[in-house]
Structure formats: C-alpha cells, structure tokens
Design a protein around this motif. Structure first.
Motif, PDB file in Angstrom:
ATOM      1  N   VAL A  67     -21.214 -27.682  46.283  1.00  0.00           N
ATOM      2  CA  VAL A  67     -22.571 -27.650  45.733  1.00  0.00           C
ATOM      3  C   VAL A  67     -22.496 -27.842  44.222  1.00  0.00           C
ATOM      4  CG1 VAL A  67     -24.611 -26.198  45.402  1.00  0.00           C
ATOM      5  CG2 VAL A  67     -23.413 -26.184  47.598  1.00  0.00           C
ATOM      6  N   LEU A  68     -21.605 -27.127  43.576  1.00  0.00           N
ATOM      7  CA  LEU A  68     -21.414 -27.238  42.138  1.00  0.00           C
ATOM      8  C   LEU A  68     -20.991 -28.649  41.747  1.00  0.00           C
ATOM      9  CD1 LEU A  68     -21.140 -26.127  39.291  1.00  0.00           C
ATOM     10  CD2 LEU A  68     -18.960 -25.118  39.948  1.00  0.00           C
ATOM     11  N   LYS A  69     -20.087 -29.235  42.487  1.00  0.00           N
ATOM     12  CA  LYS A  69     -19.622 -30.584  42.169  1.00  0.00           C
ATOM     13  C   LYS A  69     -20.732 -31.620  42.318  1.00  0.00           C
ATOM     14  CE  LYS A  69     -14.732 -29.927  43.061  1.00  0.00           C
ATOM     15  NZ  LYS A  69     -13.555 -30.334  43.860  1.00  0.00           N
ATOM     16  N   ILE A  70     -21.519 -31.495  43.372  1.00  0.00           N
ATOM     17  CA  ILE A  70     -22.592 -32.467  43.603  1.00  0.00           C
ATOM     18  C   ILE A  70     -23.681 -32.335  42.547  1.00  0.00           C
ATOM     19  CG2 ILE A  70     -24.434 -33.136  45.211  1.00  0.00           C
ATOM     20  CD1 ILE A  70     -22.458 -32.223  47.477  1.00  0.00           C
ATOM     21  N   ILE A  71     -24.082 -31.127  42.241  1.00  0.00           N
ATOM     22  CA  ILE A  71     -25.121 -30.926  41.221  1.00  0.00           C
ATOM     23  C   ILE A  71     -24.620 -31.376  39.857  1.00  0.00           C
ATOM     24  CG2 ILE A  71     -26.493 -29.184  40.007  1.00  0.00           C
ATOM     25  CD1 ILE A  71     -26.672 -27.676  42.639  1.00  0.00           C
ATOM     26  N   SER A  72     -23.328 -31.220  39.608  1.00  0.00           N
ATOM     27  CA  SER A  72     -22.753 -31.662  38.339  1.00  0.00           C
ATOM     28  C   SER A  72     -22.905 -33.167  38.149  1.00  0.00           C
ATOM     29  CB  SER A  72     -21.276 -31.281  38.266  1.00  0.00           C
ATOM     30  OG  SER A  72     -21.130 -29.894  38.232  1.00  0.00           O
ATOM     31  N   ILE A  73     -22.848 -33.905  39.229  1.00  0.00           N
ATOM     32  CA  ILE A  73     -23.050 -35.353  39.145  1.00  0.00           C
ATOM     33  C   ILE A  73     -24.461 -35.652  38.640  1.00  0.00           C
ATOM     34  CG2 ILE A  73     -23.212 -37.490  40.493  1.00  0.00           C
ATOM     35  CD1 ILE A  73     -20.970 -36.262  42.295  1.00  0.00           C
ATOM     36  N   GLY A  74     -25.451 -34.960  39.181  1.00  0.00           N
ATOM     37  CA  GLY A  74     -26.824 -35.139  38.709  1.00  0.00           C
ATOM     38  C   GLY A  74     -26.981 -34.753  37.254  1.00  0.00           C
ATOM     39  N   SER A  75     -26.331 -33.671  36.840  1.00  0.00           N
ATOM     40  CA  SER A  75     -26.403 -33.249  35.439  1.00  0.00           C
ATOM     41  C   SER A  75     -25.757 -34.283  34.529  1.00  0.00           C
ATOM     42  CB  SER A  75     -25.715 -31.898  35.258  1.00  0.00           C
ATOM     43  OG  SER A  75     -26.414 -30.892  35.934  1.00  0.00           O
ATOM     44  N   PHE A  76     -24.656 -34.873  34.986  1.00  0.00           N
ATOM     45  CA  PHE A  76     -24.015 -35.912  34.179  1.00  0.00           C
ATOM     46  C   PHE A  76     -24.916 -37.130  34.036  1.00  0.00           C
ATOM     47  CE2 PHE A  76     -21.478 -39.835  34.115  1.00  0.00           C
ATOM     48  CZ  PHE A  76     -21.048 -39.747  32.798  1.00  0.00           C
ATOM     49  N   VAL A  77     -25.545 -37.554  35.108  1.00  0.00           N
ATOM     50  CA  VAL A  77     -26.459 -38.703  35.029  1.00  0.00           C
ATOM     51  C   VAL A  77     -27.585 -38.398  34.043  1.00  0.00           C
ATOM     52  CG1 VAL A  77     -28.164 -40.059  36.317  1.00  0.00           C
ATOM     53  CG2 VAL A  77     -25.916 -39.600  37.315  1.00  0.00           C
ATOM     54  N   ASN A  78     -28.096 -37.184  34.095  1.00  0.00           N
ATOM     55  CA  ASN A  78     -29.145 -36.780  33.162  1.00  0.00           C
ATOM     56  C   ASN A  78     -28.666 -36.901  31.715  1.00  0.00           C
ATOM     57  OD1 ASN A  78     -31.758 -35.747  32.551  1.00  0.00           O
ATOM     58  ND2 ASN A  78     -30.834 -33.752  32.188  1.00  0.00           N
TER      59      ASN A  78
END
Length: 181
Positions: free
Chosen positions: A91-102
């Motif tokens: 969950v942390l890894k997947i959400i981190s991808i969204g945060s990086f795109v942001n």
C-alpha cells in the motif's frame, strides 16, 4: 466502510509516510503561490513560465530522491509498528508512486488555479475527489487495501496528467525538455 478500522489504520499510516514525498512541493507552493497570483494579475507570463519550469525541476529531483527513500525502505519503516502494519508495505509503495507523480508535475495544479482558467483547477480538484471515490468503490471490494492504494495513485496521476496537458494547451507551457549535457 468496506474493510474495518484495523485496515483504516494501516492505510492511514501508509498515506502519512508517503506524504513525506510531497513535503518539498508543499513548502515550495507556500512561497510560490502569492508570486503566481501576482504574476497572473499583471500578465507576467515569462515569470510564470520560469517558475513552472524551475519548480518542476526542483520538485522532480527532490520527489525522486524521497520516492526512492520511501519505496526502498517501506518494509523498514513499517517494522517500527506492530506486526499488523506489515501488510501495508505494498500500500505504501503504490501510494508513493502517486505522490511522486504529484511532485514530478511541479506546481501545475497551483498554476491552473491561479490562472484566468481557474475553473480548470477547480474542476481538477473536484475530479480528483470523484475519481478517488469511484476508484475506491470499484477496487476496495475486489482488492482490499492495495485496491484503495491503486485507486488513490491512479486518481492523483490522472488529475496531474490532465492538468499538465491543460496547461500545455492553454498556457503553452511544458516544463519537460531534453537537455544536452
């Protein structure tokens, strides 16, 4: 409501840790937003373009570093917590991808909100909320916590890509370019 309070706790911890990736962008936006507002008011498009380009580079580099820090160490971060939280690693890894795109798209949402096309910025935030809710309704029953993370990351990515292309089309700004070294 689909899962339970224990899953909410795991998801909240993952969101909180991944929000560390967005910290430089949040700090930068507090400095830049008043300047952007003034620049739009006074039609200083060269300044806006320069701020967009430079902020995107800073956010991309700092976001990439923090993303790698969080992604590579997700397991270690969760080891400080009770065993139940270990299932939040993906969950942390997947959400981190969204945060990086942001972070990688820089101040694009702020620029859209303070331009004369501010309705696009408002639409983007409303779309983010609706897309996030819809993706959670569709993905949580099937995939559980990873589904919620996928929905969040997808929503953030989709809205940032929309705003990126909106700015490119209407303001003629595109901060990503090849640089010869």
């Amino acid at each position: 409501s689909y899962r339970g309070l224990a899953d909410v706790a795991v998801y909240t911890i993952a969101i909180t840790i991944s929000s560390m990736i967005d910290v430089p962008g949040s700090a930068l936006s507090k400095i830049i937003i008043p300047q952007l507002s003034d620049a739009f008011k006074n039609n200083r498009h060269d300044f806006i373009k320069d701020v967009y380009y430079q902020s995107t580079r800073v956010c991309l580099l700092s976001g990439a570093f923090l993303f790698l820090l969080v992604y590579v160490n997700a397991y270690e971060f969760l080891q400080f917590l009770p065993d139940r939280y270990a299932e939040g690693e993906w969950v942390l890894k997947i959400i981190s991808i969204g945060s990086f795109v942001n972070m990688a798209t820089g101040m694009n949402i702020s620029i859209s909100q303070y331009s004369n096309k501010y309705l696009a910025g408002a639409f983007a935030l409303i779309a983010l909320a609706l897309l996030s809710a819809l993706s959670n309704i569709l993905l949580i029953p099937e995939f559980g916590l990873p589904g919620a993370a996928i929905g969040t990351a997808f929503s953030i990515t989709a809205v940032n890509v929309f705003v990126f292309f909106y700015i490119k089309r209407h303001l003629k700004f595109q901060p990503f370019e090849w640089v010869d070294l």
